[in-house]
Design a protein around this motif. Structure first.
Motif, PDB file in Angstrom:
ATOM      1  N   TRP A 137       0.848  -1.193   0.000  1.00  0.00           N
ATOM      2  CA  TRP A 137       0.000   0.000   0.000  1.00  0.00           C
ATOM      3  C   TRP A 137       0.886   1.247   0.000  1.00  0.00           C
ATOM      4  CZ3 TRP A 137      -5.236  -0.242  -0.451  1.00  0.00           C
ATOM      5  CH2 TRP A 137      -5.822  -1.499  -0.268  1.00  0.00           C
ATOM      6  N   ILE A 138       0.557   2.197  -0.875  1.00  0.00           N
ATOM      7  CA  ILE A 138       1.362   3.413  -0.961  1.00  0.00           C
ATOM      8  C   ILE A 138       0.472   4.658  -0.978  1.00  0.00           C
ATOM      9  CG2 ILE A 138       3.354   2.365  -2.091  1.00  0.00           C
ATOM     10  CD1 ILE A 138       2.284   3.372  -4.759  1.00  0.00           C
ATOM     11  N   LYS A 139       0.971   5.700  -0.320  1.00  0.00           N
ATOM     12  CA  LYS A 139       0.310   7.010  -0.308  1.00  0.00           C
ATOM     13  C   LYS A 139       1.316   8.026  -0.849  1.00  0.00           C
ATOM     14  CE  LYS A 139      -2.097   8.156   3.281  1.00  0.00           C
ATOM     15  NZ  LYS A 139      -2.420   8.585   4.676  1.00  0.00           N
ATOM     16  N   PRO A 140       1.136   8.428  -2.116  1.00  0.00           N
ATOM     17  CA  PRO A 140       2.083   9.391  -2.706  1.00  0.00           C
ATOM     18  C   PRO A 140       1.955  10.773  -2.058  1.00  0.00           C
ATOM     19  CG  PRO A 140       0.794   8.234  -4.376  1.00  0.00           C
ATOM     20  CD  PRO A 140       0.131   7.976  -3.065  1.00  0.00           C
ATOM     21  N   LYS A 141       3.039  11.543  -2.127  1.00  0.00           N
ATOM     22  CA  LYS A 141       3.005  12.919  -1.644  1.00  0.00           C
ATOM     23  C   LYS A 141       2.331  13.810  -2.683  1.00  0.00           C
ATOM     24  CE  LYS A 141       7.246  12.693   1.125  1.00  0.00           C
ATOM     25  NZ  LYS A 141       8.645  13.187   1.259  1.00  0.00           N
ATOM     26  N   ASN A 142       1.486  14.695  -2.214  1.00  0.00           N
ATOM     27  CA  ASN A 142       0.848  15.688  -3.093  1.00  0.00           C
ATOM     28  C   ASN A 142       0.235  15.046  -4.330  1.00  0.00           C
ATOM     29  OD1 ASN A 142       1.906  17.743  -1.354  1.00  0.00           O
ATOM     30  ND2 ASN A 142       3.875  17.592  -2.452  1.00  0.00           N
ATOM     31  N   TYR A 143      -0.498  13.948  -4.098  1.00  0.00           N
ATOM     32  CA  TYR A 143      -1.044  13.213  -5.245  1.00  0.00           C
ATOM     33  C   TYR A 143      -2.239  13.933  -5.857  1.00  0.00           C
ATOM     34  CZ  TYR A 143      -3.971   9.955  -7.772  1.00  0.00           C
ATOM     35  OH  TYR A 143      -4.772   9.387  -8.722  1.00  0.00           O
ATOM     36  N   ASN A 144      -2.292  13.939  -7.200  1.00  0.00           N
ATOM     37  CA  ASN A 144      -3.517  14.293  -7.919  1.00  0.00           C
ATOM     38  C   ASN A 144      -3.523  13.535  -9.231  1.00  0.00           C
ATOM     39  OD1 ASN A 144      -2.370  15.979 -10.203  1.00  0.00           O
ATOM     40  ND2 ASN A 144      -1.628  17.205  -8.460  1.00  0.00           N
ATOM     41  N   GLU A 145      -4.678  13.451  -9.854  1.00  0.00           N
ATOM     42  CA  GLU A 145      -4.847  12.610 -11.045  1.00  0.00           C
ATOM     43  C   GLU A 145      -3.953  13.036 -12.201  1.00  0.00           C
ATOM     44  OE1 GLU A 145      -8.932  12.424 -12.056  1.00  0.00           O
ATOM     45  OE2 GLU A 145      -9.533  11.402 -10.200  1.00  0.00           O
ATOM     46  N   ASN A 146      -3.508  14.259 -12.196  1.00  0.00           N
ATOM     47  CA  ASN A 146      -2.651  14.736 -13.289  1.00  0.00           C
ATOM     48  C   ASN A 146      -1.231  14.186 -13.201  1.00  0.00           C
ATOM     49  OD1 ASN A 146      -4.743  16.324 -14.357  1.00  0.00           O
ATOM     50  ND2 ASN A 146      -4.255  18.026 -12.957  1.00  0.00           N
ATOM     51  N   LYS A 147      -0.911  13.550 -12.032  1.00  0.00           N
ATOM     52  CA  LYS A 147       0.451  13.027 -11.838  1.00  0.00           C
ATOM     53  C   LYS A 147       0.492  11.506 -11.897  1.00  0.00           C
ATOM     54  CE  LYS A 147       2.169  16.892  -9.052  1.00  0.00           C
ATOM     55  NZ  LYS A 147       2.865  17.256  -7.795  1.00  0.00           N
ATOM     56  N   ILE A 148      -0.457  10.931 -12.627  1.00  0.00           N
ATOM     57  CA  ILE A 148      -0.539   9.476 -12.677  1.00  0.00           C
ATOM     58  C   ILE A 148       0.714   8.856 -13.274  1.00  0.00           C
ATOM     59  CG2 ILE A 148      -1.659   9.401 -14.950  1.00  0.00           C
ATOM     60  CD1 ILE A 148      -2.391   7.133 -11.892  1.00  0.00           C
ATOM     61  N   LYS A 149       1.373   9.544 -14.213  1.00  0.00           N
ATOM     62  CA  LYS A 149       2.600   9.003 -14.799  1.00  0.00           C
ATOM     63  C   LYS A 149       3.700   8.886 -13.757  1.00  0.00           C
ATOM     64  CE  LYS A 149       1.899  10.404 -19.613  1.00  0.00           C
ATOM     65  NZ  LYS A 149       2.451  11.165 -20.759  1.00  0.00           N
ATOM     66  N   GLU A 150       3.735   9.858 -12.834  1.00  0.00           N
ATOM     67  CA  GLU A 150       4.730   9.792 -11.777  1.00  0.00           C
ATOM     68  C   GLU A 150       4.464   8.609 -10.847  1.00  0.00           C
ATOM     69  OE1 GLU A 150       4.942  13.490  -9.737  1.00  0.00           O
ATOM     70  OE2 GLU A 150       5.202  14.681 -11.574  1.00  0.00           O
ATOM     71  N   ILE A 151       3.189   8.307 -10.618  1.00  0.00           N
ATOM     72  CA  ILE A 151       2.811   7.162  -9.787  1.00  0.00           C
ATOM     73  C   ILE A 151       3.211   5.865 -10.474  1.00  0.00           C
ATOM     74  CG2 ILE A 151       0.929   5.969  -8.624  1.00  0.00           C
ATOM     75  CD1 ILE A 151       1.639   8.728  -7.511  1.00  0.00           C
ATOM     76  N   ASN A 152       3.024   5.808 -11.775  1.00  0.00           N
ATOM     77  CA  ASN A 152       3.439   4.617 -12.521  1.00  0.00           C
ATOM     78  C   ASN A 152       4.940   4.402 -12.415  1.00  0.00           C
ATOM     79  OD1 ASN A 152       0.874   3.914 -13.381  1.00  0.00           O
ATOM     80  ND2 ASN A 152       1.022   5.118 -15.282  1.00  0.00           N
ATOM     81  N   SER A 153       5.673   5.491 -12.387  1.00  0.00           N
ATOM     82  CA  SER A 153       7.124   5.392 -12.245  1.00  0.00           C
ATOM     83  C   SER A 153       7.495   4.813 -10.881  1.00  0.00           C
ATOM     84  CB  SER A 153       7.756   6.779 -12.424  1.00  0.00           C
ATOM     85  OG  SER A 153       9.146   6.719 -12.184  1.00  0.00           O
ATOM     86  N   VAL A 154       6.780   5.253  -9.834  1.00  0.00           N
ATOM     87  CA  VAL A 154       7.011   4.715  -8.489  1.00  0.00           C
ATOM     88  C   VAL A 154       6.695   3.224  -8.454  1.00  0.00           C
ATOM     89  CG1 VAL A 154       6.196   4.761  -6.100  1.00  0.00           C
ATOM     90  CG2 VAL A 154       6.635   6.904  -7.307  1.00  0.00           C
TER      91      VAL A 154
END
Length: 644
Positions: free
Chosen positions: A256-273
């Motif tokens: 389970w992960i909780k990204p910092k300052n997450y929003n839907e526009n940063k989904i590519k960054e989440i995929n990288s994580v």
């Protein structure tokens, strides 16, 4: 008395018995072939094997290994969710309890590294800390924790390890056992014995045993301990991660992960994580000889957790929900009839697949008003909790018809649910019952030599439900297909296994009187069995020949003082056997000595390496040496006052 062989204390042996011989879980244990014999034991025998006297006589010394009822094994017929068979073994009840006691002992000494990080949460099949023998509550808690975390974390990574149990390296496991011991470490001898026993139980690999807390604990808490710690350290150092949790059930890990300052526009960054985490986990697994199953690894939003958990239900026999959906009887009857009719039409050409069956079940049984339930959950609820509904005459006739027309191959697609559905009709008085037709089809397949593992699995379910009271099914089906399984059932499922053990003990009482509590002799004998089972003939003969020499010394010392140093020369050993009639003891003992001197593990001459069929020579020699022991002990103990 010290337990030199396994290192198990009396307290932990007793705890093992308390866990698995608890009358409160008798009904649950009776549903599993490995556990069923534990439900047949009398209260008197339970108290006997829990006693310190039993422990000190049989467990501490290793005398239990000499009893032929203890070392028996067979194949078990357990299927994966995909429908294929697992490489699972059946152990004799005492061998099963010994294996569990090893786990209890290790649990009492081992301090997990992951305990230092509260974000690492681990479950395995059962729980030694709470004396839980059945995994139901632990898997349910695993599901509840993940469901709760879905409210706090927006994403999770669901992972799986390919063929996990098959790839566990016992050498690595044994090293890990002593790496975090709180109290006295296991000795090298004890670790070797634990490793050999695991190999023996698993048929030369890590054992996959039904409802074995011990092996699940070893495979989860110990084998994956450092891996989880490394993953936690890695994720905690990812700058874009605010928080995380690792929740494991054996080899299934939910990250389970909780990204910092997450929003839907940063989904590519989440995929990288996600990629970074998966690449790291795969690399850590690879270092330990394990492989990430990428086909079962996925990145998900938290709302998908319920769906993911339901695809991972481990055992069809245990409904996942405490609060099953309430169904009206008429509605149930209508859905069951629709289900059987659909099977009849879609499987007319016997080409229905497991995936097809799952779609049919979901289409018919998935409720419209309660979308959180899957179709298979509802069907399980009907089969296991509403079985009285299945005794309706119309249902029985439908089931009877499909078996008559299509045979029983459709049951192979989901043996546990479909077999239980049919068996649940058994209390009905309808003449042409579905159960009768099912059995008839199995016997037909036996007569035509068409039996397969799925037929045996169906037969096992029937026998478990009827307490193994069907002689023809056991003899004409089980025995024909799997004689070792038949022996297991005959020995342990129809009678009290402690009585069986005691009968064998009485028959070999002359041996145990001579050996008494000499644990070294039992050590040599059981290691001979271990090596022989693994087809290591040089090792097996080395152990047996030393066992023969030592028991010869013990025979001589039965009325005198033990001095094993006198029993390594041919003439000295032969003095114990030379008066036996009609057998050339000197020739046998000399041959054994020659083989020993030719054994490359014992002597530099290594002459046995030049012998093409040394296995045959070794086997024949062992049989003749055993005959000498049998004849000597029989004559010696029958004339106890005579000296050799």
């Amino acid at each position: 008395m010290n337990n030199y062989l396994l290192g198990v204390s009396y307290d932990n042996w007793k705890k093992t018995c308390d866990i698995f011989l608890n009358p409160k879980i008798k009904s649950s244990l009776s549903m599993y072939l490995q556990d069923y014999p534990l439900t047949r034991i009398s209260e008197k025998n339970i108290e006997y094997i829990k006693s310190k006297d039993f422990f000190e006589e049989f467990i501490s010394t290793g005398k239990i290994f000499l009893n032929p009822t203890v070392m028996k094994r067979s194949s078990n017929y357990i299927t994966k969710n995909s429908g294929g068979f697992r490489d699972s073994r059946l152990l004799s009840p005492f061998l099963f309890l010994l294996l569990q006691s090893i786990g209890v002992e290790i649990y009492s000494r081992y301090i997990p590294l992951r305990d230092e990080n509260p974000k690492l949460i681990t479950y395995y099949s059962g729980d030694f800390s709470q004396n839980i023998a059945i995994y139901r509550s632990q898997y349910r808690e695993f599901c509840e924790v993940n469901t709760h975390l879905a409210k706090e974390f927006p994403f999770f990574i669901k992972t799986d390890v390919s063929d996990y149990f098959s790839n566990i390296k016992l050498d690595r496991l044994i090293k890990l056992v002593n790496s975090r011991i709180d109290k006295k470490e296991f000795t090298s001898l004890q670790l070797k014995m634990i490793k050999k026993l695991l190999y023996y139980c698993g048929n030369s690999k890590f054992p996959l045993i039904e409802n074995s807390i011990s092996t699940s604990f070893l495979a989860t808490v110990i084998y994956l301990d450092q891996i989880d710690v490394n993953m936690g350290n890695f994720i905690s150092n990812i700058p874009d991660i605010e928080d995380y949790r690792l929740v494991r059930y054996v080899d299934d890990l939910y990250i389970w992960i909780k990204p910092k300052n997450y929003n839907e526009n940063k989904i590519k960054e989440i995929n990288s994580v996600y990629n970074n985490i998966i690449f790291k986990y795969s690399s850590i697994l690879h270092e330990c000889g394990l492989t990430l199953n990428t086909n079962k690894t996925s990145f998900n939003e938290s709302k998908e957790i319920s769906k993911q958990l339901k695809t991972n239900i481990y055992d069809e026999l245990i409904p996942i929900r405490e609060d099953p959906i309430d169904l009206d009887k008429d509605e149930v009857l209508e859905k069951i009839k629709e289900f059987i009719d659909k099977l009849m039409t879609d499987n007319e050409n016997h080409d229905l697949t497991k995936e097809d069956l799952d779609k049919i079940i979901d289409h018919i049984f998935k409720p419209q008003e309660a979308i959180e339930y899957t179709g298979v959950e509802v069907l399980r609820n009907i089969v296991f909790d509403k079985s009285e509904y299945l005794q309706d005459e119309s249902i029985i006739r439908c089931l009877n018809e499909i078996i008559e027309k299509q045979g029983i191959s459709f049951i192979y697609l989901s043996p546990q649910i479909l077999t239980t559905m049919i068996l649940s009709t058994q209390s009905s008085n309808i003449k042409d019952s579905a159960v009768k037709t099912l059995l008839s089809k199995i016997f037909d397949r036996s007569r035509q030599n068409l039996l397969n593992g799925y037929d045996i699995k169906i037969a096992i379910y029937y026998l478990l439900k009827t307490h193994f009271n069907h002689s023809d099914l056991k003899k004409k089906v089980i025995k024909k297909y799997d004689p070792a399984l038949f022996e297991y059932i005959k020995s342990y499922c129809n009678n009290d296994f402690v009585d069986y053990f005691w009968s064998a003990y009485i028959e070999q009482r002359n041996y145990t009187d001579v050996i008494d509590s000499d644990w070294k002799t039992y050590y040599l004998y059981v290691n001979y069995l271990f090596e022989l089972d693994d087809n290591n003939f040089f090792d097996a003969f080395a152990y047996y020949k030393t066992y023969f020499d030592r028991i010869t010394a013990l025979i001589y010392a039965y009325k005198t003082k033990l001095d094993v140093n006198k029993f390594y020369k041919v003439n000295d050993i032969n003095n114990v056997y030379k008066d036996l009639p009609k057998i050339d003891s000197h020739k046998i003992i000399k041959k054994a000595g020659d083989l020993r001197n030719g054994n490359p593990l014992v002597h530099a001459s290594s002459k046995l390496l030049e012998t093409l069929y040394f296995e045959k020579d070794i086997d024949e020699c062992i049989k003749k040496l055993q005959e000498l022991i049998d004849l000597r002990i029989k004559s010696f103990t029958s004339k106890i006052d005579e000296k050799i």
